[in-house]
Write an enzyme that holds these catalytic residues in place. Structure first.
Site, PDB file in Angstrom:
ATOM      1  CB  CYS A   1      28.036 -15.589  10.249  1.00 34.10           C
ATOM      2  SG  CYS A   1      28.444 -17.185  10.756  1.00 34.10           S
ATOM      3  CG  HIS A   2      34.157 -15.697  13.774  1.00 34.77           C
ATOM      4  ND1 HIS A   2      34.257 -15.487  15.112  1.00 34.77           N
ATOM      5  CD2 HIS A   2      35.067 -15.598  13.059  1.00 34.77           C
ATOM      6  CE1 HIS A   2      35.560 -15.016  15.200  1.00 34.77           C
ATOM      7  NE2 HIS A   2      35.963 -14.921  14.130  1.00 34.77           N
ATOM      8  CB  THR A   3      31.497 -19.092   8.438  1.00 39.98           C
ATOM      9  OG1 THR A   3      31.088 -19.892   9.583  1.00 39.98           O
ATOM     10  CG2 THR A   3      32.197 -20.005   7.482  1.00 39.98           C
TER      11      THR A   3
ATOM     12  CG  HIS B   1      27.343 -17.391   5.150  1.00 41.82           C
ATOM     13  ND1 HIS B   1      28.413 -16.578   5.679  1.00 41.82           N
ATOM     14  CD2 HIS B   1      26.868 -17.946   6.141  1.00 41.82           C
ATOM     15  CE1 HIS B   1      28.509 -17.014   6.790  1.00 41.82           C
ATOM     16  NE2 HIS B   1      27.649 -17.763   7.272  1.00 41.82           N
ATOM     17  CD  GLU B   2      23.743 -14.751  10.253  1.00 42.50           C
ATOM     18  OE1 GLU B   2      24.457 -15.816  10.915  1.00 42.50           O
ATOM     19  OE2 GLU B   2      23.599 -13.534  10.774  1.00 42.50           O
TER      20      GLU B   2
ATOM     21  CB  CYS C   1      19.284 -31.101  -5.386  1.00 40.27           C
ATOM     22  SG  CYS C   1      19.054 -32.811  -4.567  1.00 40.27           S
TER      23      CYS C   1
ATOM     24  CB  CYS D   1      20.856 -36.188  -3.719  1.00 43.07           C
ATOM     25  SG  CYS D   1      20.903 -35.015  -2.041  1.00 43.07           S
TER      26      CYS D   1
ATOM     27  CB  CYS E   1      17.440 -33.960  -0.618  1.00 41.46           C
ATOM     28  SG  CYS E   1      18.725 -32.789  -0.976  1.00 41.46           S
TER      29      CYS E   1
ATOM     30  CB  CYS F   1      21.785 -31.320  -0.652  1.00 36.19           C
ATOM     31  SG  CYS F   1      21.664 -31.308  -2.270  1.00 36.19           S
TER      32      CYS F   1
ATOM     33  NE  ARG G   1      27.699 -33.366   0.933  1.00 31.75           N
ATOM     34  CZ  ARG G   1      28.084 -34.562   1.292  1.00 31.75           C
ATOM     35  NH1 ARG G   1      29.062 -34.574   1.938  1.00 31.75           N
ATOM     36  NH2 ARG G   1      27.293 -35.394   1.492  1.00 31.75           N
TER      37      ARG G   1
ATOM     38  CB  CYS H   1      24.169 -18.669   8.774  1.00 29.69           C
ATOM     39  SG  CYS H   1      25.476 -19.532   9.377  1.00 29.69           S
TER      40      CYS H   1
ATOM     41  NE  ARG I   1      25.416 -13.921  13.384  1.00 28.90           N
ATOM     42  CZ  ARG I   1      26.337 -14.433  13.772  1.00 28.90           C
ATOM     43  NH1 ARG I   1      27.276 -14.076  14.325  1.00 28.90           N
ATOM     44  NH2 ARG I   1      26.374 -15.895  13.138  1.00 28.90           N
TER      45      ARG I   1
END
Ligand code: NAD
Ligand code: ZN
Length: 380
Positions: free
Chosen positions: A48-50, A70-71, A100, A103, A106, A114, A118, A178, A373
């Site tokens: 992903c670009h992030t 992360h994906e 979680c 909280c 959530c 969260c 987060r 993601c 992707r």
């Protein structure tokens, strides 16, 4: 699989030693999961670009050496103390932001931010003990957004894992962890265009095209795709875009061009570029009185959003969202079901696939703006 529970696993991971330098496949040690953590065998991951922004670290804080990613999709190998809702063998999608379930966020129906889990892009360690679970000869290798999926095995907080239908093909639904959920959710959960409305999408990468898809299924009548890369336009037709604009083709700001095309502005806009100028245009191109703009792109760390307050007083709304406002554990399994029921297509987002050993090719495709992707196959 139970044979490895409680032991350090040695496996391959793509380590980013320095900003902007090709990843190096290394043998890493992955410690067993601690309390509320889960060790996951990653089968497929995508870029992903992030990931690219934090790897380049031009506009973001450098944290190295680090394992990005992360994906992804994977299978639980073992669980730490206190983990009751996941067990070895479960199919999971990791998410860069967590839930979680305890909280105030959530418990709120409106938030997915969260308190405990987060997104935190600058933290490279696990929250339990402030340490990493990855090392090479005792030297710690940092995590990325709590997921670090560019590794055959990774350790993730249970709150950042969605348990999904084991029948769902992980080589396809990994992209839902993601980009696709983020873009689709930004439109259907946050922008909420009405039937027959006009929507502008800034940035036609996977996230933006998923946002366009959200506008299409919401019944938007015009979907205006905005990108600096004209080669995206042909592809974007498959995602419901009806018109295209390249800001570089005009002398005046693109928000003015859009206002002229739409008799005063679009009803909704969704920004998926990460570029601050595009964010401002995305806000200023919505119609006064009712227009809503939603920011999704991850900005440069020093970016500042500047607009005249009158643009807001004139009853325009500016919003932002992470992960399309989906709660990762509660909502993502049903997004996967949408794919299983053929209500959401993911194949059209997958344009490339490479073996893990060629992970750097995925970075090249993204940097060249080629395709959407690229799936990275961990097992061949
Ligand atoms: P991508 O690189 O595939 O697509 C981005 C597109 O934006 C490209 O086609 C690029 O040409 C275009 N673009 C860049 N600057 C532009 C400008 N000024 N005007 C118009 N178009 C422009 O990236 P992606 O993976 O689809 O991700 C898109 C953005 O979403 C990134 O900023 C990423 O970090 C962000 N993101 C946010 C979340 C979230 O939860 N908020 C989640 C995932 C990704
Ligand atoms: Zn929470």
């Amino acid at each position: 699989m139970a044979g490895t529970a409680g032991q350090v696993i040695k496996c391959k991971a793509a380590v980013a030693w320095e900003a902007g330098k090709p990843l190096v496949i290394e043998e890493v040690e992955v410690a067993p999961p601690q309390a509320m953590e889960v060790r996951v065998k990653i089968l497929y991951t995508s870029l992903c670009h992030t990931d690219v922004y934090f790897w380049e670290a031009k506009g973001q804080t450098p944290v190295f050496p680090r394992i990005f990613g992360h994906e992804a999709g994977g299978i639980v190998e073992s669980v730490g103390e206190g983990v009751t809702d996941l067990a070895p063998g479960d199919h999971v999608l990791p998410v860069f932001t967590g839930e979680c379930k305890e909280c105030a966020h959530c418990k709120s129906a409106e938030s997915n931010m969260c308190d405990l889990l987060r997104i935190n892009t600058d933290r490279g360690v696990m929250i339990n003990d402030g340490k990493t679970r990855f090392s090479i000869n005792g030297k710690p290798i940092y995590h990325f957004v709590g997921t670090s999926t560019f590794s055959e095995y990774t350790v993730i907080h249970v709150g950042c894992l969605a348990k999904i239908n084991p029948m769902a093909p992980l080589d396809k639904v990994c992209v839902l962890s993601c980009g696709i959920s983020t873009g689709f959710g930004a439109t259907v959960n946050v922008a909420k265009p009405l039937k027959g409305s006009t929507v502008a999408i800034f940035g036609l990468g996977a996230v933006g095209l998923a946002a366009a898809e959200g506008a299409r299924v919401s019944g938007a009548s015009r979907i205006i795709g905005v990108d600096l890369n004209a080669s995206r336009f042909e592809e974007a037709k498959k995602f419901g875009c009806t018109e295209f604009l390249n800001p570089m083709d005009y002398k005046k700001p693109v928000q003015e061009v859009i206002a002229e095309m739409t008799n005063g502005g679009v009803d909704r806009s969704v920004e998926c570029t990460g570029n601050i100028k595009a964010m401002i245009s995305a806000f200023e191109c919505v119609h006064d009185g009712w227009g809503v703009a939603v920011l999704v792109g991850v900005p440069h760390k020093d970016a500042e959003f500047k607009t005249h307050p009158m643009n807001l007083l004139n009853e325009r709304t500016l919003k932002g969202t992470f992960f399309g406002n989906y709660k990762p554990r509660s909502d993502l399994p049903s997004v996967v079901e949408k794919y299983m029921n053929k209500e959401l297509e993911v194949e059209k987002f997958i344009t490339h696939s490479v073996p893990f050993s060629e992970i750097n090719k995925a970075f090249e495709y993204m940097l060249k703006g080629e395709g959407l992707r690229c799936i990275i196959r961990m097992e061949d």
